[in-house]
Design an enzyme around this catalytic site. Structure first.
Site, PDB file in Angstrom:
ATOM      1  N   LYS A 138     -13.846   0.527  15.000  1.00  0.00           N
ATOM      2  CA  LYS A 138     -12.523   0.007  15.309  1.00  0.00           C
ATOM      3  C   LYS A 138     -12.122   0.033  16.819  1.00  0.00           C
ATOM      4  CE  LYS A 138     -10.539   0.166  10.809  1.00  0.00           C
ATOM      5  NZ  LYS A 138      -9.425   0.817   9.879  1.00  0.00           N
ATOM      6  N   LYS A 186       8.711 -16.666 -11.159  1.00  0.00           N
ATOM      7  CA  LYS A 186       7.804 -15.586 -11.745  1.00  0.00           C
ATOM      8  C   LYS A 186       6.640 -15.933 -12.352  1.00  0.00           C
ATOM      9  CE  LYS A 186       8.423 -11.316 -14.411  1.00  0.00           C
ATOM     10  NZ  LYS A 186       9.236 -10.644 -15.510  1.00  0.00           N
ATOM     11  N   ASN A 230       0.832  -1.114   0.018  1.00  0.00           N
ATOM     12  CA  ASN A 230      -0.029  -0.115   0.060  1.00  0.00           C
ATOM     13  C   ASN A 230       0.845   1.258   0.029  1.00  0.00           C
ATOM     14  OD1 ASN A 230       0.600   0.674   2.903  1.00  0.00           O
ATOM     15  ND2 ASN A 230      -0.583  -1.275   3.254  1.00  0.00           N
ATOM     16  N   PHE A 270      -5.063   3.449  14.716  1.00  0.00           N
ATOM     17  CA  PHE A 270      -5.152   4.298  13.506  1.00  0.00           C
ATOM     18  C   PHE A 270      -6.433   3.877  12.595  1.00  0.00           C
ATOM     19  CE2 PHE A 270      -1.383   6.102  15.065  1.00  0.00           C
ATOM     20  CZ  PHE A 270      -1.169   7.554  14.450  1.00  0.00           C
TER      21      PHE A 270
END
Length: 398
Positions: free
Chosen positions: A338, A290, A211, A324
């Site tokens: 949360k 791969k 991310n 967070f």
């Protein structure tokens, strides 16, 4: 504020130089010793005598006027400073500092100091937004220089936009916070476990899922805890940030790696801060070779990763846990959910779709929610400032 502090104030050549006199007066009234260094250009806007009358100290301008005096003074001022501030800071001085140029008394002294440095830019909007100026500011922020961001307004050149010197009250507050907060040790003796940065979940030997987290917020929190006396263990996914001084650093790659590191150090921690952007899912199968692009489409089956802060919430006992919530919609509702589900004491929420509050930037716009579901909202600030705001809220729980 019993111990007298020393501020070295650099004044550079901009129309806002006169506001440095107001700042000087405010600091002197708070029993802070101020030594002023002016560039030659600054003397075209305000007379050095003004600062000498306010501070009762000699103002230094030309380092070659008295060479013997300069050889002693530029080092003594650099060592004397508890804080070095440049108000106003022109594009020119910012560029020189960013490139290590020391060609006058101000830049020479600055290069010799080990004190924190605060910069309050003031310049024409086009100069401020110029990519070169922004690159120089970014360089200095990454090194650790603290900026009081300029305001938007009507400038002396007649244009309207960003570049106006921040309010003197705001600059004064930033200076006082740095001078006195750095000496506060309200987390002395506490052990803090922090997660930061992204995780990487491999698909094959070449590719991974990750991310956009830069790790900046978590690293600033780690620095703030060290400044305020804590012993810090920082568990970090891959970032491009220098490791903060004074921390025990544990690098990890995957969510599973981060989970294992946190569980290993959880028992000895008093406070746990989960600032990392942990991948919720990982590929069920990691290819040994791969993956080739043989088909028009590809299906990757994902499985859930362990929820680190949920597990912390189940095991923490009397420890303080802070999480967070980075969201793009229904920020407060999701954050409160949360907070409850993961048995946190505080949660820091930010809408990453907002400009200045997302990933890979040096600022943040946060909301802090406690166990009573009270929400405190804060304006845009640097991540360093946000870190201390978060620590202030944590300190109330001790």
């Amino acid at each position: 504020m019993n111990n007298k502090k020393n501020v070295v104030l650099g004044v550079t050549g901009g129309i806002a130089a006169y506001k440095a006199a107001d700042l000087t007066s405010r600091l002197v009234k708070k029993d802070i010793n101020v030594d002023v260094i002016m560039t030659k250009e600054a003397t075209n806007f305000i007379n050095p005598l003004t600062f000498e009358a306010l501070t009762h100290n000699k103002v230094t301008v030309d380092m070659f006027t008295d060479r013997k005096y300069w050889e002693i003074e530029h080092i003594s001022l650099a060592e004397k400073a508890d804080l070095f501030a440049i108000v106003p800071a022109t594009a020119n001085i910012i560029a020189k500092i960013a490139h290590g140029i020391a060609d006058d008394m101000l830049t020479t002294t600055l290069l010799a100091t080990k004190s924190p440095v605060l910069i309050a830019p003031a310049m024409n909007t086009n100069m401020y937004t110029n990519p070169l100026t922004q690159r120089n500011i970014k360089t200095l922020k990454e090194i650790g220089f603290i900026f009081v961001e300029p305001a938007a307004g009507r400038l002396a050149c007649g244009t309207y936009g960003a570049g106006k010197l921040a309010d003197v009250e705001e600059i004064e507050k930033a200076i006082l916070d740095l001078l006195y907060r750095e000496k506060e040790k309200d987390f002395e003796g506490k052990k803090v476990l922090i997660t930061a940065g992204p995780t990487r979940e491999p698909l094959d030997p070449v590719r991974y899922i990750t991310n956009r987290s830069s790790g900046k917020m978590g690293y600033e929190i780690a620095k703030a805890f060290v400044e305020r006396g804590a012993r810090v263990v920082l568990v970090s996914g891959p970032t491009h940030i220098d490791i903060p001084k004074g921390v025990t650093f544990i690098p990890v790659e995957t969510a599973a790696d981060m989970y294992n590191a946190v569980m290993m150090h959880l028992e000895e921690a008093d406070i746990i801060v989960g600032a990392a952007a942990v991948a919720d899912y990982r590929p069920k199968e990691v290819k040994k070779e791969k993956i080739k692009k043989d088909e028009e489409t590809m299906v990757i089956e994902l499985v859930k990763n362990p929820d680190i802060m949920y597990e912390v919430g189940q095991k923490k006992g009397n420890k303080i846990s802070v999480g967070f919530a980075a969201e793009t919609e229904n920020l407060i509702d999701y954050a409160k959910k949360k907070l409850k589900e993961k048995n946190m004491d505080l949660i820091v929420a930010n809408d990453v779709s907002q400009e200045g509050a997302g990933f890979e930037v040096d600022t943040n716009i946060i909301k802090v929610i406690n166990k009573d579901l009270e929400v405190k909202e804060y304006p845009m600030m640097t991540k360093r400032e946000a870190a201390h705001v978060i620590l202030d809220e944590i300190a109330k729980l001790l």
